[in-house]
Design a protein around this motif. Structure first.
Motif, short mmCIF file in Angstrom:
data_model
loop_
_atom_site.label_atom_id
_atom_site.label_comp_id
_atom_site.label_asym_id
_atom_site.label_seq_id
_atom_site.Cartn_x
_atom_site.Cartn_y
_atom_site.Cartn_z
N LEU A 18 0.85 -1.18 0.00
CA LEU A 18 0.00 0.00 0.00
C LEU A 18 0.89 1.25 0.00
CD1 LEU A 18 -2.91 1.22 0.29
CD2 LEU A 18 -2.46 1.28 2.76
N VAL A 19 0.75 2.08 -1.01
CA VAL A 19 1.60 3.27 -1.13
C VAL A 19 0.74 4.49 -1.44
CG1 VAL A 19 3.61 1.96 -1.90
CG2 VAL A 19 1.99 2.84 -3.59
N ALA A 20 1.30 5.64 -1.13
CA ALA A 20 0.67 6.92 -1.45
C ALA A 20 1.66 7.75 -2.25
CB ALA A 20 0.24 7.66 -0.19
N ALA A 40 2.58 10.51 9.64
CA ALA A 40 1.33 9.77 9.48
C ALA A 40 1.05 9.54 8.01
CB ALA A 40 0.17 10.54 10.12
N PHE A 41 0.39 8.44 7.74
CA PHE A 41 -0.03 8.13 6.38
C PHE A 41 -1.12 9.13 5.98
CE2 PHE A 41 -2.15 5.73 3.02
CZ PHE A 41 -1.08 5.14 2.36
N PRO A 42 -1.03 9.74 4.79
CA PRO A 42 -2.04 10.74 4.40
C PRO A 42 -3.41 10.11 4.26
CG PRO A 42 -0.63 10.19 2.54
CD PRO A 42 -0.02 9.53 3.73
N ASN A 43 -4.43 10.82 4.77
CA ASN A 43 -5.78 10.26 4.70
C ASN A 43 -6.60 10.86 3.58
OD1 ASN A 43 -6.32 12.77 5.69
ND2 ASN A 43 -7.25 12.09 7.62
N LYS A 44 -6.09 11.89 2.89
CA LYS A 44 -6.80 12.46 1.74
C LYS A 44 -5.85 13.38 1.00
CE LYS A 44 -8.86 16.13 4.57
NZ LYS A 44 -10.11 16.76 5.01
N GLY A 91 -7.65 4.18 0.10
CA GLY A 91 -7.77 5.24 -0.90
C GLY A 91 -9.16 5.51 -1.43
N TYR A 92 -10.16 4.75 -1.00
CA TYR A 92 -11.53 4.97 -1.47
C TYR A 92 -12.29 5.84 -0.47
CZ TYR A 92 -10.73 1.18 -4.80
OH TYR A 92 -10.22 0.40 -5.81
N ARG A 93 -13.26 6.60 -0.98
CA ARG A 93 -14.08 7.42 -0.11
C ARG A 93 -15.07 6.55 0.66
NH1 ARG A 93 -16.66 12.58 -2.90
NH2 ARG A 93 -17.27 12.82 -0.73
N TYR A 94 -15.36 6.98 1.87
CA TYR A 94 -16.30 6.25 2.71
C TYR A 94 -17.70 6.29 2.11
CZ TYR A 94 -19.47 5.31 6.60
OH TYR A 94 -20.48 4.81 7.39
N GLY A 95 -18.39 5.16 2.13
CA GLY A 95 -19.77 5.09 1.68
C GLY A 95 -20.67 4.68 2.83
N SER A 96 -21.78 5.36 2.98
CA SER A 96 -22.67 5.12 4.12
C SER A 96 -23.42 3.81 3.98
CB SER A 96 -23.67 6.28 4.24
OG SER A 96 -24.63 6.00 5.23
N ILE A 97 -23.26 2.93 4.97
CA ILE A 97 -23.99 1.67 5.01
C ILE A 97 -25.48 1.93 5.26
CG2 ILE A 97 -24.28 -0.48 6.27
CD1 ILE A 97 -21.84 -0.44 4.50
N GLU A 98 -25.76 2.91 6.12
CA GLU A 98 -27.15 3.23 6.42
C GLU A 98 -27.91 3.64 5.15
OE1 GLU A 98 -24.55 4.31 7.96
OE2 GLU A 98 -24.76 4.02 10.14
N ARG A 99 -27.27 4.45 4.31
CA ARG A 99 -27.93 4.89 3.08
C ARG A 99 -28.23 3.70 2.16
NH1 ARG A 99 -24.28 8.10 1.46
NH2 ARG A 99 -25.12 9.98 2.42
N VAL A 100 -27.29 2.77 2.07
CA VAL A 100 -27.51 1.60 1.21
C VAL A 100 -28.67 0.77 1.73
CG1 VAL A 100 -26.46 -0.54 0.38
CG2 VAL A 100 -25.09 1.54 0.52
N LEU A 101 -28.75 0.58 3.03
CA LEU A 101 -29.82 -0.22 3.61
C LEU A 101 -31.19 0.42 3.38
CD1 LEU A 101 -28.07 -1.21 6.96
CD2 LEU A 101 -28.65 -2.75 5.08
N VAL A 102 -31.25 1.74 3.47
CA VAL A 102 -32.51 2.43 3.24
C VAL A 102 -32.88 2.40 1.77
CG1 VAL A 102 -33.64 4.68 3.31
CG2 VAL A 102 -32.27 3.92 5.26
N ALA A 127 -9.30 20.88 19.58
CA ALA A 127 -9.05 20.07 18.38
C ALA A 127 -7.83 19.19 18.59
CB ALA A 127 -8.85 20.99 17.18
N GLN A 128 -8.05 17.87 18.65
CA GLN A 128 -6.96 16.93 18.92
C GLN A 128 -6.95 15.72 18.00
OE1 GLN A 128 -7.80 16.38 23.22
NE2 GLN A 128 -5.88 17.48 23.60
N ASP A 129 -7.85 15.70 17.03
CA ASP A 129 -7.95 14.53 16.16
C ASP A 129 -8.46 14.98 14.80
OD1 ASP A 129 -7.70 11.89 15.49
OD2 ASP A 129 -9.22 11.14 16.88
N THR A 130 -8.47 14.09 13.84
CA THR A 130 -8.97 14.39 12.51
C THR A 130 -9.58 13.15 11.90
OG1 THR A 130 -8.41 15.44 10.39
CG2 THR A 130 -6.84 13.85 11.25
N GLY A 131 -10.14 13.30 10.71
CA GLY A 131 -10.74 12.18 10.00
C GLY A 131 -10.99 12.57 8.55
N SER A 132 -10.97 11.59 7.66
CA SER A 132 -11.11 11.88 6.22
C SER A 132 -12.49 12.40 5.88
CB SER A 132 -10.80 10.62 5.41
OG SER A 132 -11.69 9.57 5.76
N ALA A 133 -13.51 12.10 6.71
CA ALA A 133 -14.87 12.56 6.41
C ALA A 133 -15.14 13.95 6.96
CB ALA A 133 -15.89 11.58 6.99
N LEU A 134 -14.18 14.54 7.64
CA LEU A 134 -14.37 15.87 8.24
C LEU A 134 -13.83 16.92 7.28
CD1 LEU A 134 -13.16 14.91 11.81
CD2 LEU A 134 -15.51 15.16 11.05
#
Length: 495
Positions: free
Chosen positions: A63-65, A74-78, A149-160, A259-266
């Motif tokens: 796995l490379v970026a 840290a490994f880049p998240n986006k 490397g893929y964007r997050y997809g909502s499981i809830e949306r798929v179920l609905v 502010a002490q953390d981050t995430g790719s969906a933020l």
């Protein structure tokens, strides 16, 4: 020396004395968005078995970026291309969730531990950390390391969307129960979220809280994860109405957060994930929160905001669009082009930004309709016919209309033929009256005969009266036309 405040009043006084609040939000908006996260506590095993069959993977070696050095913090998240290298050293997309769950990483010895339930792994990947309690009671603390490397997809949306779980029944427990009852279909639903997270071991202690991206342990109810546009350690005061006590009612929330953390969906300046602690109770609170909130960033008073604002990069200016390239609607459903070099009130618009000659936008008949004016006596005159209006020759009309006539002579004749009430037809578009015969040389366009003066060809109507065919319509013809409900001039927009 202990720098921690002894009580909340002391802490409040410190921030009020040393910081100034600055409201932040997306451009044109007032509120931001708040969600919650927590540290799951799940059962696991060091070894695979029929009970513990879901692997938790560390970062794969392939796995490379792009542009990322393994020595980086840290490994880049986006923001970068993430994938794997082929034998030809080509970077291609990495395996997605469906391929990994199907065994794409088997045999690479990447397993940290094994879990009982695939929903536990999905929850850990969404939250970014977990506390795995092994068979002998040892707590294995793991945290986010990298992703595929893929964007997050909502499981809830798929179920609905697939009508598998009603929206009003959606909850973490409801999803867990459905997946347990439908294992084969659940795998297809999970595969819709192609993103996959890899972990690293951060400790073997059951004490304390997980370490955030800042490198310090998180504090329940005070730590937030934010977009990386902000610096770690920045204090925020957040106001909202949140369902903390129960899901049925919301209470006022106003609290200083760090502010002490981050995430790719933020993504965005006013976007935060509130950390609530570890375990099921914290998970229930975090799962209920998806609410608007107001953000105030606390900025040191020593910082000159005006001077800092001058150094901020400005958005790229919008390209200037020439006035002639913008079509304007005439209020009747027609959109005549401002680029046609049309004549208004008998004056030539010779200084229009765009040249009318190479690309005429309107037909001769179209411009005739645009320029037609009532003369106040029931007579309609056209400034576009090539004939004289009020005794003046309109020879300055753009010549671009001449080379490409849009209507044949017979078509024009058919369009403009008007009955005079006595069975006799007069044509307003030619220099002669069309009574019993067609003129031999019908002008192909208004500009084809620029030097032709008004040709008055008079025809007796049987009572010694003469009608002029040089205007758009005679007074008698105009009244007859209006009474019939037909247009007084043969000009229909060609859109």
């Amino acid at each position: 020396m202990d720098l921690r405040p002894q009580d909340s009043d002391t802490a409040r006084a410190f921030f009020e004395r040393n910081f100034q609040p600055v409201r932040i939000a997306r451009l044109g908006e007032v509120d931001g968005l708040l969600t919650g996260y927590f540290e799951p506590v799940v059962a696991g095993s060091r070894f695979p078995s029929p009970e513990f069959h879901v692997p938790v993977y560390r970062r794969p070696r392939d796995l490379v970026a792009a542009g990322y050095s393994p020595a980086s913090v840290a490994f880049p998240n986006k923001g970068v291309r993430i994938g794997r290298r082929t034998a030809n050293n080509e970077l291609v997309p990495y395996y997605d969730r469906g391929a990994i769950e199907a065994g794409a990483l088997d045999g690479q010895k990447l397993e940290i531990c094994w879990l009982k339930d695939p929903f536990d792994l999905l929850t850990m990947q969404i939250e970014g950390s977990a506390r795995v309690i092994l068979e002998d009671g040892t707590p294995l603390r793991i945290s986010y390391d990298s992703h595929n490397g893929y964007r997050y997809g909502s499981i809830e949306r798929v179920l609905v969307e697939r009508n598998l779980i009603p929206r009003q029944e959606m909850s973490a427990q409801r999803i867990r129960d459905w997946m347990a009852a439908h294992p084969d279909e659940a795998a297809k639903v999970r595969a819709a979220n192609r993103s996959y997270v890899f972990f690293r071991v951060t400790g073997l202690s059951n004490e304390g809280e997980p370490v955030g991206a800042q490198g310090v342990p998180l504090t329940p109810g005070r730590s937030i994860a934010v977009d990386r546009v902000h610096e770690y350690g920045t204090p925020f005061f957040i106001e909202a109405n949140l369902p903390i006590e129960s899901g049925k009612s919301a209470s006022r929330f106003g609290r200083l957060m760090i502010a002490q953390d981050t995430g790719s969906a933020l993504v965005g300046p006013a976007r935060a994930d509130l950390y609530w602690g570890a375990g099921d109770d914290a998970g229930r609170i975090a799962g209920r929160i998806r609410h608007p909130g107001r953000f105030a960033m606390l900025v040191p008073r020593e910082l000159d905001l005006v001077a800092a604002g001058r150094q901020m990069p400005l958005p790229v200016p919008k390209p200037k669009i020439a006035e002639g390239e913008v079509d304007k609607t005439d209020g009747k459903g027609h959109a005549p082009s401002a680029n046609a070099g049309a004549i208004a009130a008998g004056k030539e618009m010779s200084k229009h930004p765009a040249s009318p000659a190479p690309k005429p936008k309107m037909l001769a008949s179209d411009i005739k309709k645009e320029a037609k004016n009532e003369d106040g006596k029931g007579r309609a005159t056209s400034a576009n016919t090539g004939a004289t209006v009020a005794g003046k020759d309109l020879r300055k009309h753009p010549a671009s209309l001449a080379p490409k006539p849009k209507m044949a002579a017979s078509d024009v004749k058919k369009e403009v033929k008007k009955e005079d009430g006595k069975g006799k037809a007069t044509s307003p578009n030619t220099g002669a009256t069309v009574a019993d015969r067609q003129p031999s040389k019908h002008p192909a366009s208004p500009a084809a005969k620029p030097k032709a003066p008004a040709i008055e060809v008079k025809k007796r109507d049987g009572k010694g009266k003469a009608n002029s065919a040089n205007s758009a319509n005679s007074g008698e013809d105009w009244r007859a036309t209006v009474g019939s409900g037909r247009p007084s001039a043969p000009a229909r927009m060609a859109n």
